[in-house]
Design a protein around this motif. Structure first.
Motif, PDB file in Angstrom:
ATOM      1  N   HIS A  51       0.848  -1.195   0.000  1.00 52.92           N
ATOM      2  CA  HIS A  51       0.000   0.000   0.000  1.00 52.92           C
ATOM      3  C   HIS A  51       0.883   1.244   0.000  1.00 52.92           C
ATOM      4  O   HIS A  51       2.089   1.154   0.195  1.00 52.92           O
ATOM      5  CB  HIS A  51      -0.982  -0.003   1.173  1.00 52.92           C
ATOM      6  N   HIS A  53       1.453   3.897   1.882  1.00 52.12           N
ATOM      7  CA  HIS A  53       1.959   4.703   3.003  1.00 52.12           C
ATOM      8  C   HIS A  53       3.479   4.868   2.903  1.00 52.12           C
ATOM      9  O   HIS A  53       4.202   3.956   2.510  1.00 52.12           O
ATOM     10  CB  HIS A  53       1.575   4.074   4.347  1.00 52.12           C
ATOM     11  N   HIS A  56       6.281   2.437   3.649  1.00 51.30           N
ATOM     12  CA  HIS A  56       6.389   1.250   2.797  1.00 51.30           C
ATOM     13  C   HIS A  56       6.947   1.575   1.410  1.00 51.30           C
ATOM     14  O   HIS A  56       7.471   0.695   0.733  1.00 51.30           O
ATOM     15  CB  HIS A  56       5.022   0.567   2.656  1.00 51.30           C
ATOM     16  N   HIS A 139      -7.451  -0.405   5.198  1.00 56.13           N
ATOM     17  CA  HIS A 139      -6.358   0.368   5.796  1.00 56.13           C
ATOM     18  C   HIS A 139      -6.060   1.548   4.868  1.00 56.13           C
ATOM     19  O   HIS A 139      -6.032   2.703   5.292  1.00 56.13           O
ATOM     20  CB  HIS A 139      -5.141  -0.526   5.994  1.00 56.13           C
ATOM     21  N   ASP A 157      -0.395  -3.752   5.969  1.00 54.21           N
ATOM     22  CA  ASP A 157      -0.913  -3.195   7.226  1.00 54.21           C
ATOM     23  C   ASP A 157      -2.383  -3.557   7.465  1.00 54.21           C
ATOM     24  O   ASP A 157      -3.042  -2.950   8.308  1.00 54.21           O
ATOM     25  CB  ASP A 157      -0.762  -1.665   7.238  1.00 54.21           C
TER      26      ASP A 157
HETATM   27 ZN   LIG Z   1      -0.004   1.686   6.390  1.00 51.25          ZN
END
Ligand SMILES: [Zn+2]
Ligand SMILES: [Zn+2]
Length: 236
Positions: A51, A53, A56, A139, A157
């Motif tokens: 994902h 974020h 990451h 998420h 996550d």
């Molecule tokens: Zn995350």
């Protein structure tokens, strides 16, 4: 074979087939070179991002350039590359509130454009590993996981092992997050690999307890609990 590398509170994984491997997620930018040095001889053919974020994706451009490999992620999280706070986040616990603030004030990472946009069910054989993309929204909108024939489940996550709670402390869409979490709990995974915290294995009591809890939820369907009816529908 699965190898786990932890940088601060972030996990990255190398999932290997017979000859080639894929890298699942990166880590905060300050670890970019360390990550590269660890994985440079592992025949990595793809960087798969669970994902968008920042923690990451921060090294995505660097690793992709150094290893000459494509970056794959879900299209719905592409916006987070330039605008980390584009998806509004809510919190589940006090720790979640702190995490929300972090996301809100995050600076964009070094810009990259994903080479491959992932969808649910997509196979990874052409990159030398057996596995499939599994959609786990909630998420973030574009959260995905990887499911392998050995029943290893990489979930990003969508589950967090930073305390016995396991549920993601922050989420963009609560119902989707609950559904994805339910799908992970109800899967027959032999191992669940998360973006944060230690992996958990089939006999783990936390998962057993969650399965029991969901059984109780199933029994309360007659009481009209909408969320659980949704989950039950999905199961069928
Ligand atoms: Zn995350
Ligand atoms: Zn994370």
């Amino acid at each position: 074979m699965v190898e786990l590398f932890t940088f601060g509170i972030n996990n990255c994984y190398v999932l290997s087939g017979e000859k080639y491997a894929i890298l699942i997620d990166t880590c905060p930018a300050r670890y970019a070179n360390t990550l590269f040095e660890i994985i440079k001889h592992k025949n990595i053919t793809l960087l798969l991002i669970t994902h968008g974020h920042t923690d990451h994706i921060a090294c995505a451009k660097y690793i992709s350039k150094k290893l000459h490999i494509p970056i794959a992620m879900h299209q719905k999280d592409q916006i987070l590359i330039q605008q980390p706070s584009a998806q509004k986040m809510s919190a589940l616990t006090p720790l979640g509130i702190v995490m929300c603030q972090n996301v809100k004030h995050q600076k964009p990472v070094a810009f990259f454009e994903p080479d491959i946009l992932l969808t649910h069910g997509q196979r990874l054989e052409e990159y030398g590993v057996k596995g499939r993309v599994f959609s786990l929204p909630g998420h973030t909108e574009g959260s995905i996981g990887v499911w392998t024939p050995n029943k290893e489940f990489f979930v990003g996550d969508a589950m967090m092992h930073i305390s016995p709670i396991l549920k993601p402390r922050i989420y963009h869409n609560k119902l989707d997050m609950e559904r994805s979490f339910y799908n992970i709990c109800q899967s027959d995974a032999t191992a669940i690999y998360m973006g944060h915290g230690k992996p958990i294995f089939r006999q783990n009591t936390l998962i057993k307890n969650l399965k029991l809890q969901y059984k109780m939820y199933t029994n309360c369907i007659s009481m009209g609990c909408r969320q659980h009816i949704e989950m039950q529908k999905k199961k069928k």
